[in-house]
Design a protein around this motif. Structure first.
Motif, PDB file in Angstrom:
ATOM      1  N   VAL A   1     -18.683  45.072  52.201  1.00 27.14           N
ATOM      2  CA  VAL A   1     -19.001  45.016  50.775  1.00 27.14           C
ATOM      3  C   VAL A   1     -18.349  46.199  50.057  1.00 27.14           C
ATOM      4  N   ALA A   2     -18.338  47.373  50.695  1.00 21.52           N
ATOM      5  CA  ALA A   2     -17.722  48.554  50.094  1.00 21.52           C
ATOM      6  C   ALA A   2     -16.212  48.361  49.937  1.00 21.52           C
ATOM      7  N   VAL A   3     -15.562  47.770  50.936  1.00 24.31           N
ATOM      8  CA  VAL A   3     -14.119  47.517  50.846  1.00 24.31           C
ATOM      9  C   VAL A   3     -13.842  46.520  49.716  1.00 24.31           C
ATOM     10  N   ASN A   4     -14.618  45.453  49.645  1.00 28.08           N
ATOM     11  CA  ASN A   4     -14.428  44.466  48.570  1.00 28.08           C
ATOM     12  C   ASN A   4     -14.650  45.103  47.197  1.00 28.08           C
ATOM     13  N   ALA A   5     -15.629  45.985  47.096  1.00 28.41           N
ATOM     14  CA  ALA A   5     -15.867  46.695  45.830  1.00 28.41           C
ATOM     15  C   ALA A   5     -14.659  47.563  45.474  1.00 28.41           C
ATOM     16  N   GLY A   6     -14.007  48.123  46.490  1.00 28.75           N
ATOM     17  CA  GLY A   6     -12.792  48.899  46.255  1.00 28.75           C
ATOM     18  C   GLY A   6     -11.680  48.043  45.670  1.00 28.75           C
ATOM     19  N   PHE A   7     -11.506  46.829  46.211  1.00 30.56           N
ATOM     20  CA  PHE A   7     -10.503  45.916  45.658  1.00 30.56           C
ATOM     21  C   PHE A   7     -10.852  45.519  44.222  1.00 30.56           C
TER      22      PHE A   7
ATOM     23  N   ASN B   1      -6.902  69.220  40.650  1.00 30.15           N
ATOM     24  CA  ASN B   1      -5.531  69.502  40.227  1.00 30.15           C
ATOM     25  C   ASN B   1      -4.492  68.576  40.857  1.00 30.15           C
ATOM     26  N   SER B   2      -4.926  67.458  41.370  1.00 31.88           N
ATOM     27  CA  SER B   2      -4.018  66.533  42.053  1.00 31.88           C
ATOM     28  C   SER B   2      -3.473  65.487  41.084  1.00 31.88           C
ATOM     29  N   PRO B   3      -2.184  65.144  41.224  1.00 31.50           N
ATOM     30  CA  PRO B   3      -1.644  64.054  40.412  1.00 31.50           C
ATOM     31  C   PRO B   3      -2.074  62.671  40.915  1.00 31.50           C
ATOM     32  N   THR B   4      -2.706  62.631  42.089  1.00 29.37           N
ATOM     33  CA  THR B   4      -3.173  61.371  42.651  1.00 29.37           C
ATOM     34  C   THR B   4      -4.305  60.814  41.788  1.00 29.37           C
ATOM     35  N   LYS B   5      -4.212  59.538  41.448  1.00 27.64           N
ATOM     36  CA  LYS B   5      -5.271  58.892  40.667  1.00 27.64           C
ATOM     37  C   LYS B   5      -6.449  58.618  41.602  1.00 27.64           C
ATOM     38  N   VAL B   6      -7.626  59.094  41.242  1.00 24.77           N
ATOM     39  CA  VAL B   6      -8.834  58.858  42.033  1.00 24.77           C
ATOM     40  C   VAL B   6      -9.865  58.192  41.131  1.00 24.77           C
ATOM     41  N   THR B   7     -10.317  57.013  41.550  1.00 29.23           N
ATOM     42  CA  THR B   7     -11.395  56.344  40.824  1.00 29.23           C
ATOM     43  C   THR B   7     -12.570  56.134  41.770  1.00 29.23           C
ATOM     44  N   TRP B   8     -13.722  55.970  41.182  1.00 28.73           N
ATOM     45  CA  TRP B   8     -14.967  55.825  41.948  1.00 28.73           C
ATOM     46  C   TRP B   8     -15.584  54.477  41.666  1.00 28.73           C
ATOM     47  N   GLU B   9     -16.032  53.844  42.713  1.00 24.83           N
ATOM     48  CA  GLU B   9     -16.819  52.614  42.621  1.00 24.83           C
ATOM     49  C   GLU B   9     -18.145  52.953  43.277  1.00 24.83           C
TER      50      GLU B   9
ATOM     51  N   VAL C   1     -12.592  55.570  45.879  1.00 28.98           N
ATOM     52  CA  VAL C   1     -13.711  55.946  46.736  1.00 28.98           C
ATOM     53  C   VAL C   1     -14.824  54.956  46.435  1.00 28.98           C
ATOM     54  N   SER C   2     -15.172  54.149  47.426  1.00 28.92           N
ATOM     55  CA  SER C   2     -16.227  53.160  47.269  1.00 28.92           C
ATOM     56  C   SER C   2     -17.503  53.765  47.848  1.00 28.92           C
ATOM     57  N   LEU C   3     -18.261  54.393  46.969  1.00 30.16           N
ATOM     58  CA  LEU C   3     -19.447  55.155  47.364  1.00 30.16           C
ATOM     59  C   LEU C   3     -20.678  54.262  47.401  1.00 30.16           C
ATOM     60  N   ASN C   4     -21.242  54.125  48.596  1.00 32.03           N
ATOM     61  CA  ASN C   4     -22.459  53.354  48.828  1.00 32.03           C
ATOM     62  C   ASN C   4     -23.473  54.312  49.433  1.00 32.03           C
ATOM     63  N   PRO C   5     -24.090  55.143  48.612  1.00 29.36           N
ATOM     64  CA  PRO C   5     -24.861  56.283  49.115  1.00 29.36           C
ATOM     65  C   PRO C   5     -26.164  55.912  49.809  1.00 29.36           C
ATOM     66  N   LEU C   6     -26.544  56.789  50.733  1.00 34.25           N
ATOM     67  CA  LEU C   6     -27.838  56.645  51.388  1.00 34.25           C
ATOM     68  C   LEU C   6     -28.951  57.027  50.419  1.00 34.25           C
ATOM     69  N   ASP C   7     -28.658  57.971  49.524  1.00 31.13           N
ATOM     70  CA  ASP C   7     -29.628  58.363  48.504  1.00 31.13           C
ATOM     71  C   ASP C   7     -28.883  58.977  47.321  1.00 31.13           C
ATOM     72  N   GLU C   8     -29.567  59.083  46.189  1.00 36.27           N
ATOM     73  CA  GLU C   8     -28.953  59.556  44.954  1.00 36.27           C
ATOM     74  C   GLU C   8     -28.507  61.015  45.048  1.00 36.27           C
ATOM     75  N   ALA C   9     -29.273  61.856  45.715  1.00 35.17           N
ATOM     76  CA  ALA C   9     -28.918  63.275  45.835  1.00 35.17           C
ATOM     77  C   ALA C   9     -27.607  63.446  46.603  1.00 35.17           C
ATOM     78  N   THR C  10     -27.461  62.713  47.703  1.00 37.43           N
ATOM     79  CA  THR C  10     -26.223  62.770  48.486  1.00 37.43           C
ATOM     80  C   THR C  10     -25.042  62.311  47.636  1.00 37.43           C
ATOM     81  N   ALA C  11     -25.247  61.273  46.854  1.00 37.84           N
ATOM     82  CA  ALA C  11     -24.180  60.747  46.000  1.00 37.84           C
ATOM     83  C   ALA C  11     -23.716  61.795  44.998  1.00 37.84           C
ATOM     84  N   GLU C  12     -24.639  62.448  44.351  1.00 36.07           N
ATOM     85  CA  GLU C  12     -24.290  63.437  43.322  1.00 36.07           C
ATOM     86  C   GLU C  12     -23.560  64.637  43.913  1.00 36.07           C
TER      87      GLU C  12
END
Length: 143
Positions: free
Chosen positions: A89-95, A71-79, A48-59
């Motif tokens: 830029v968000a897609v490149n940050a994901g890579f 509870n998912s076996p799927t690996k989820v990481t945050w950028e 998940v390449s999070l480029n938030p509009l503001d800090e509250a929305t991000a949290e």
């Protein structure tokens, strides 16, 4: 070949990576929930390449998404970026995040954050991307 190109690390542990660029908010929660519930038997790394509009929305977004994937076996990481930087830029940050967290799997899908995947969607996408035969509609004006 640049240093960045020569230092690509490939991930042989996962079948596919899914990069979801987002500014956060409610659509992402539904998208991520449906992604992790509908990957079938594939080993998936979601970034998940999070480029938030503001800090509250991000949290709030991150907290809801962490509950949805708990509870998912799927690996989820945050950028996370400090602010909205744009789709590319968000897609490149994901890579970049994939590189830093195990490498790049054989297939990578960029998914809009308002997508609601159905059961079987990933198998269908992967079949289409690995097809070796392309079928075209016949032109009715020609034999």
């Amino acid at each position: 070949m640049s240093e960045k190109e020569s230092s690509v690390v490939f991930d042989n542990e996962h079948d596919v990576a899914i990069i979801i660029p987002t500014v956060g908010g409610e659509p992402l929660v539904g998208c991520l929930d449906r992604v992790v519930r509908n990957v079938g038997d594939k080993k998936v790394h979601v970034v998940v390449s999070l480029n938030p509009l503001d800090e509250a929305t991000a949290e709030v977004t991150k907290a809801l998404c962490l509950m949805a994937t708990k509870n998912s076996p799927t690996k989820v990481t945050w950028e996370e970026a400090p602010r909205a930087l744009g789709f590319g830029v968000a897609v490149n940050a994901g890579f970049d995040s994939l590189q830093a967290n195990g490498g790049i799997p054989p297939m990578v899908i960029v998914l809009n954050d308002d997508t609601l995947p159905s059961p079987g969607w990933l198998d269908g996408m992967l079949r289409g991307m690995s097809a070796t035969v392309c079928t075209a509609m016949a032109d009715p004006d020609q034999n």
